[in-house]
Design an enzyme around this catalytic site. Structure first.
Site, PDB file in Angstrom:
ATOM      1  N   GLU A  62       0.891  -0.976   0.115  1.00 37.34           N
ATOM      2  CA  GLU A  62       0.114   0.070   0.003  1.00 37.34           C
ATOM      3  C   GLU A  62       0.930   1.183   0.051  1.00 37.34           C
ATOM      4  O   GLU A  62       0.523   2.172  -0.622  1.00 37.34           O
ATOM      5  CB  GLU A  62      -0.920   0.209   1.281  1.00 37.34           C
ATOM      6  CG  GLU A  62      -1.903   1.371   1.242  1.00 37.34           C
ATOM      7  CD  GLU A  62      -2.446   1.412   2.484  1.00 37.34           C
ATOM      8  OE1 GLU A  62      -3.909   1.647   2.505  1.00 37.34           O
ATOM      9  OE2 GLU A  62      -1.810   1.451   3.507  1.00 37.34           O
ATOM     10  N   TYR A 148      -4.766   9.461  -1.567  1.00 33.09           N
ATOM     11  CA  TYR A 148      -3.325   9.643  -1.043  1.00 33.09           C
ATOM     12  C   TYR A 148      -2.303  10.009  -2.148  1.00 33.09           C
ATOM     13  O   TYR A 148      -1.591  10.973  -2.244  1.00 33.09           O
ATOM     14  CB  TYR A 148      -3.017   8.737  -0.168  1.00 33.09           C
ATOM     15  CG  TYR A 148      -3.760   8.530   1.057  1.00 33.09           C
ATOM     16  CD1 TYR A 148      -3.532   9.476   2.039  1.00 33.09           C
ATOM     17  CD2 TYR A 148      -4.687   7.670   1.250  1.00 33.09           C
ATOM     18  CE1 TYR A 148      -4.326   9.563   3.236  1.00 33.09           C
ATOM     19  CE2 TYR A 148      -5.393   7.556   2.462  1.00 33.09           C
ATOM     20  CZ  TYR A 148      -5.386   8.456   3.318  1.00 33.09           C
ATOM     21  OH  TYR A 148      -6.091   8.287   4.376  1.00 33.09           O
ATOM     22  N   CYS A 200      -7.883   9.743   5.960  1.00 38.20           N
ATOM     23  CA  CYS A 200      -7.984   9.683   7.507  1.00 38.20           C
ATOM     24  C   CYS A 200      -6.381  10.285   7.928  1.00 38.20           C
ATOM     25  O   CYS A 200      -6.454  10.847   8.879  1.00 38.20           O
ATOM     26  CB  CYS A 200      -8.040   8.316   7.863  1.00 38.20           C
ATOM     27  SG  CYS A 200      -9.806   7.669   7.545  1.00 38.20           S
ATOM     28  N   ARG A 220      -6.801  12.424  11.215  1.00 38.91           N
ATOM     29  CA  ARG A 220      -8.012  13.113  11.618  1.00 38.91           C
ATOM     30  C   ARG A 220      -8.889  11.832  12.315  1.00 38.91           C
ATOM     31  O   ARG A 220      -9.771  12.061  13.145  1.00 38.91           O
ATOM     32  CB  ARG A 220      -8.703  13.629  10.652  1.00 38.91           C
ATOM     33  CG  ARG A 220      -9.077  12.603   9.422  1.00 38.91           C
ATOM     34  CD  ARG A 220     -10.300  13.279   8.583  1.00 38.91           C
ATOM     35  NE  ARG A 220     -10.558  12.189   7.625  1.00 38.91           N
ATOM     36  CZ  ARG A 220     -11.792  11.450   7.637  1.00 38.91           C
ATOM     37  NH1 ARG A 220     -12.369  11.435   8.898  1.00 38.91           N
ATOM     38  NH2 ARG A 220     -11.794  10.453   6.781  1.00 38.91           N
ATOM     39  N   ASP A 223      -9.315   4.113  13.075  1.00 45.37           N
ATOM     40  CA  ASP A 223      -9.858   2.672  13.473  1.00 45.37           C
ATOM     41  C   ASP A 223      -8.826   2.146  14.115  1.00 45.37           C
ATOM     42  O   ASP A 223      -7.885   1.594  13.537  1.00 45.37           O
ATOM     43  CB  ASP A 223     -10.284   1.808  12.215  1.00 45.37           C
ATOM     44  CG  ASP A 223     -10.674   0.480  12.408  1.00 45.37           C
ATOM     45  OD1 ASP A 223     -10.690   0.233  13.601  1.00 45.37           O
ATOM     46  OD2 ASP A 223     -11.076  -0.112  11.376  1.00 45.37           O
TER      47      ASP A 223
END
Length: 318
Positions: A62, A148, A200, A220, A223
């Site tokens: 990722e 992103y 996020c 921000r 999880d």
């Protein structure tokens, strides 16, 4: 100050004991705290959790996807990474091109209805195969919009030019290490409507002192059970890569979270994890034949002496 994996476990306990019960966009419900910071000394080991197994290859692939400036999940699927599938799949099943069974609210229904879950998995496999083999389909439904990778590498200006924030911050670290402007932002208000999921992890900043590179992330929304362990390891890996390119040692990763939450359907999993004993952190080995951040591939990373407790499964909230 508590550091490392214990800092993460302390955050989990804090949320369980003092979290505010809140609704959320997924309809799942969370327990959350606002404004929390953790610190990880990267010289003490690579901060991949040991109280449950975390898949390093998913994190690394990722991150490489972000670094490449890619926003299409095809690259992820080619590397057996499925963590962004649901957002792309949702776009397909809500389109006029989709003619299969109703997939409305698939995230919740797949957990509650076994017959539906089997059909959902079938449709997801069809979707993944189309992404991997059909260029036009992948272009239309595999792309997640201005997420992103685009913001890091191709931030668009009002004049239509592109800013490569990641390249610029590396140049800044090399040429002006004491600057207080070593910043990359993923939060582009103009582009939020065109993102599958607003970022996020919104902004990160680097800091150079005593020949070491440190990084602070402002996130921000976190999880805490599923996402935050990935974020910790991802930005630690990014710090290692940029420190290597800039001939620096690694310093700290500082993780600042706005809304740190545990989903209501993750509570039992967190309690299981908190009963486990912390083990020594692994070490990260990079292929030092590669110098530039932009040249690294998945095979250039090696995780040494990673001996975690077994993985703990939990559903993702979409």
């Amino acid at each position: 100050m508590v550091q490392g994996e214990q800092a993460y476990l302390d955050l989990c306990r804090l949320i369980l004991e003092n979290g505010n019960k809140k609704a959320d966009r997924t309809g799942t419900g969370t327990y959350s705290v606002f404004g929390h910071q953790m610190r990880f000394d990267l010289s003490e080991g690579f901060p991949l959790l040991t109280t449950k197994k975390v898949n390093f290859n998913l994190i690394a692939s990722e991150l490489l996807w972000f670094i490449k400036g890619d926003t299409n999940i095809r690259y992820l699927l080619e590397n057996n990474n499925n963590i962004w599938n649901e957002w792309a799949f949702e776009k397909w099943v809500e389109s006029d091109d989709y003619d299969g069974p109703d997939m409305t609210d698939f995230g919740h229904r797949s957990l509650q209805d076994e017959a539906f879950n089997l059909e959902y998995k079938k449709q997801m496999e069809t979707f993944k195969e189309k992404i991997l083999t059909d260029d036009a389909f992948a272009s239309k439904y595999g792309d997640l919009g201005f997420v992103y990778g685009k913001q890091w590498r191709h931030w668009e200006t009002k004049s239509g030019e592109a800013i490569d924030q990641l390249k610029d911050v590396i140049d800044s670290i090399r040429n002006n290490p004491d600057s207080r402007r070593h910043i990359v932002s993923a939060w582009n208000p103009e582009d939020i409507p065109f993102m599958a999921l607003p970022p996020c992890h919104t902004l990160f900043q680097f800091y150079v002192a005593d020949g070491k590179l440190s990084c602070q992330l402002y996130q921000r929304s976190g999880d805490t059970f599923l996402g935050v362990p990935f974020n910790i390891a991802s930005y630690a890996l990014l710090t290692h890569l940029i420190a290597h390119e800039c001939d620096l040692e690694v310093g700290e990763f500082v993780h600042t979270i706005g809304d740190a939450h545990i989903y209501s359907n993750h509570l039992e999993q967190v309690k299981i994890q908190l009963k486990r004993e912390v083990r020594p952190l692994p070490k990260l080995k990079l292929n030092t034949d590669k110098q530039s951040v932009f040249d690294f591939e998945l095979s250039d990373f090696e995780l040494i002496d990673y001996n975690p407790h077994p993985a703990i499964r939990a559903p993702i909230a979409v």
